[in-house]
Design a protein around this motif. Structure first.
Motif, mmCIF file in Angstrom:
data_model
loop_
_atom_site.group_PDB
_atom_site.id
_atom_site.type_symbol
_atom_site.label_atom_id
_atom_site.label_comp_id
_atom_site.label_asym_id
_atom_site.label_seq_id
_atom_site.Cartn_x
_atom_site.Cartn_y
_atom_site.Cartn_z
ATOM 1 N N ILE A 195 -0.676 71.879 -16.859
ATOM 2 C CA ILE A 195 0.314 70.000 -16.810
ATOM 3 C C ILE A 195 0.622 70.691 -18.812
ATOM 4 O O ILE A 195 -0.652 70.477 -19.768
ATOM 5 N N ASP A 196 1.705 70.608 -19.084
ATOM 6 C CA ASP A 196 2.060 71.346 -20.236
ATOM 7 C C ASP A 196 3.280 70.095 -20.498
ATOM 8 O O ASP A 196 4.305 69.913 -20.944
ATOM 9 N N LEU A 197 2.323 69.580 -21.402
ATOM 10 C CA LEU A 197 3.608 67.811 -21.713
ATOM 11 C C LEU A 197 4.561 67.934 -22.544
ATOM 12 O O LEU A 197 5.653 67.343 -22.146
ATOM 13 N N ALA A 207 -10.052 62.330 -30.139
ATOM 14 C CA ALA A 207 -11.100 63.091 -30.767
ATOM 15 C C ALA A 207 -11.001 64.927 -29.476
ATOM 16 O O ALA A 207 -11.160 66.142 -30.224
ATOM 17 N N SER A 208 -10.551 65.218 -28.440
ATOM 18 C CA SER A 208 -10.661 66.282 -27.588
ATOM 19 C C SER A 208 -8.963 66.671 -28.162
ATOM 20 O O SER A 208 -9.299 68.060 -28.385
ATOM 21 N N TRP A 209 -8.272 66.370 -28.980
ATOM 22 C CA TRP A 209 -6.536 66.610 -29.183
ATOM 23 C C TRP A 209 -7.601 67.571 -30.489
ATOM 24 O O TRP A 209 -6.969 68.402 -31.248
ATOM 25 N N ILE A 218 -6.358 72.244 -24.021
ATOM 26 C CA ILE A 218 -5.781 73.247 -23.862
ATOM 27 C C ILE A 218 -5.040 73.538 -23.142
ATOM 28 O O ILE A 218 -4.793 75.281 -23.406
ATOM 29 N N ALA A 219 -4.126 72.872 -22.808
ATOM 30 C CA ALA A 219 -2.653 73.892 -21.776
ATOM 31 C C ALA A 219 -2.153 74.165 -22.561
ATOM 32 O O ALA A 219 -1.656 75.660 -21.570
ATOM 33 N N SER A 220 -1.904 74.776 -24.085
ATOM 34 C CA SER A 220 -0.908 75.374 -24.571
ATOM 35 C C SER A 220 -1.794 76.250 -25.128
ATOM 36 O O SER A 220 -0.518 77.373 -26.139
#
Length: 576
Positions: free
Chosen positions: A76-78, A196-198, A252-254
């Motif tokens: 999933i690439d936002l 937090a993940s971001w 971490i998709a990017s």
């Protein structure tokens, strides 16, 4: 539960899935159906009771759910989603909201309601609104239709459906105490987990992955640790572990490593997901009239609700009859994500096992219908064309179609691995050709420092371990014209140029394959296997060195030396 019984149950489950998967593959049926049937045969309810402890398989299968959500998040690439256009964004909202409202109304009239801690109506609205990414991508990929405008709209809606499902996952554990403060608390927990993940993915993880990028195995282990770490944190926060895995993947998709990570986890995920569907099949009880009736209504709803919520919106946006009908039919099946939600609903006490059984039967029926309807969608449109014409639904190119963002140019030359020979090859290409020509080149390597240097030179480069066949499958090599490997066998881990050649011939049979050999026998074998050209560095060096010796014998040593020094002074390749 002893280890022997667990291993025996796992072995029986995998053997059963394989035995039924082979005929399903030959008949071009979704493999999920074969796995469910294997569980049904092996299980205690309707089968032979060969698996003594079905709960052990169900426990192991939870790992598959976590990995499934993690890989889904990686894909999933936002940023791409925001550029998808109004057709996807509008339909992503109207389709889910419309289907949920229709389901709530229809099943309420059929007598299904929320009573006490029974949330059957809510779950019907949610699970009936989601479609299967697995089935849609598989069928469209097999038919080479992933690049069509209607397919891009379909896939965009599927991505937004996943985001809706994430929202429900955040609220699902708290449905029993669903009040405004509970909703806000759950959303606050979900937002804090996402933030937090971001922050970790933005400021900490890039440095970690940068340091370990030269070790693909360690990159994979670190990614798995990140997945299960965030999943475990979500569990501690009383959120869904599956939601945590999804957030971990999206965060971490990017990263440049995401394709390689997803490719390597895919096989592991497939193993545990197979166990998940086999375990689901074991849970199917004897179908009562109530279960069959609910499954029938749910199947009817899943197929026809898409026609009522997707087609009118696309028609209004000007996509014509074909552009409006095709995505609606593509989405006409229940999602495997719906089974995940229903399974969690059973474990939380929100719905009965009969509800889960009805969802499984709906999944089977809708998968079968999609496997028939999707390949025939254009035939269906032609049959309905007279009706579209009668209602003045014109088939024409739409403004949106002409404004679609142009596709990226597919590189025609793929350079697998980037060591010294490849570095010199790139420098020679740069000296002989323009930058426009280099846009046709893509480098695949797992050294982050090398990739950074290539990006500085405006050379397309992606992270990937070319020794892993799944990584190559994710590179979409089918449109490449030339694929080159200049890495000698002694630098490969777990593969060789000969194995690489065989994989490339399967993935890109129309391309020219150039591979490297260190021995004459290896070169002869690769030519016999169909290599277009075998690069032998020592023979190329020998040809050049003999030429140098002949010039020296002609008393031209000074000229040769001066020319070589001048040449090296101007030579500025990526790797020194």
């Amino acid at each position: 539960m002893d280890d022997h019984s667990l291993l025996t149950d796992v072995a029986l489950s995998i053997l059963g899935a394989t035995a039924l998967g082979l005929p399903a593959y030959l008949l071009r049926l979704p493999l999920v159906l074969a796995y469910l049937a294997a569980g049904l045969i092996l299980g205690p309810s309707l089968g032979l009771s060969l698996v003594q402890n079905p709960q052990s398989i169900a426990t192991l299968s939870e790992i598959g759910l976590v990995l499934l959500m993690f890989i889904l998040g990686l894909e999933i690439d936002l940023r791409k989603l925001m550029r998808a256009g109004r057709a996807v964004m509008i339909n992503g909202v109207s389709q889910f909201a419309g289907c949920a409202a229709l389901a709530a109304g229809m099943f309420y009239l059929l007598g299904y309601q929320n009573r006490g801690h029974d949330y059957t109506l809510t779950y019907l609205a949610i699970v009936g609104s989601l479609s299967s990414t697995l089935v849609v991508v598989k069928i469209l990929s097999d038919r080479l239709e992933l690049d069509l405008m209607t397919s891009r709209i379909t896939l965009g809606i599927l991505v937004l459906q996943d985001l809706w499902a994430i929202s429900f996952l955040a609220l699902q554990p708290k449905l029993n105490q669903l009040a405004m403060d509970t909703i806000f608390l759950s959303l606050a927990k979900a937002m804090s987990l996402i933030v937090a993940s971001w922050l970790m993915a933005r400021y900490v993880l890039p440095h970690i992955f940068q340091r370990i990028g030269k070790q693909p195995e360690l990159v994979l282990v670190a990614a798995m640790g990140w997945c299960f770490g965030i999943s475990g944190l979500a569990g501690v926060m009383q959120l869904s572990r599956e939601m945590g895995a999804l957030v971990a993947g999206i965060s971490i998709a990017s990263f440049p490593y995401h394709t390689d990570i997803a490719a390597k986890i895919t096989s592991l995920r497939d193993f545990f997901i197979t166990l998940f569907f086999v375990a689901l099949g074991m849970q199917i009880p004897s179908p009562t009239a109530h279960v069959l009736t609910l499954a029938g209504w749910l199947t009817f709803f899943v197929v026809f609700s898409r026609l009522l919520t997707v087609s009118p919106v696309l028609m209004f946006l000007g996509y014509g009859s074909r552009g409006s009908l095709v995505p609606a039919i593509n989405l006409g099946q229940m999602s495997e994500f719906s089974l995940v939600l229903a399974t969690l609903g059973v474990s939380l006490g929100h719905v009965s096992r009969d509800f889960l059984s009805a969802c499984i039967l709906t999944l089977v029926a809708s998968f079968l219908l999609s496997s028939v309807l999707m390949p025939k969608v254009h035939v269906i449109h032609n049959l309905l064309s007279p009706w579209f014409d009668r209602f003045r639904f014109k088939e024409a190119k739409t403004p949106d179609e002409s404004k679609t963002e142009p596709e990226h140019k597919v590189p025609r030359i793929i350079l697998l691995g980037f060591y010294r020979e490849a570095s010199s090859f790139l420098e020679e290409l740069t000296r002989r050709h323009t930058q426009t020509f280099l846009q046709d080149l893509l480098v695949v390597d797992y050294n982050p420092e090398t990739l950074a240097k290539l990006h500085e030179r405006n050379v397309q480069a992606v992270y990937g371990d070319v020794a892993h066949s799944e990584t190559l499958r994710h590179l979409h090599l089918d449109k490449a014209a030339i694929i080159i490997s200049t890495v000698p066998d002694h630098l490969f881990k777990g593969t060789s140029n000969l194995k690489l050649l065989r994989t490339l011939q399967e993935l890109a049979p129309q391309a020219l394959h150039i591979v490297t050999a260190e021995t004459i026998d290896a070169a002869r074998l690769m030519y016999a296997q169909g290599a277009s050209y075998v690069f032998i560095p020592r023979i190329v060096a020998a040809h050049y060195l003999v030429d140098v010796i002949e010039r020296i014998q002609s008393n031209r040593l000074d000229a040769i030396k001066q020319g070589a020094e001048k040449f090296l002074g101007q030579w500025q390749e990526t790797l020194p």
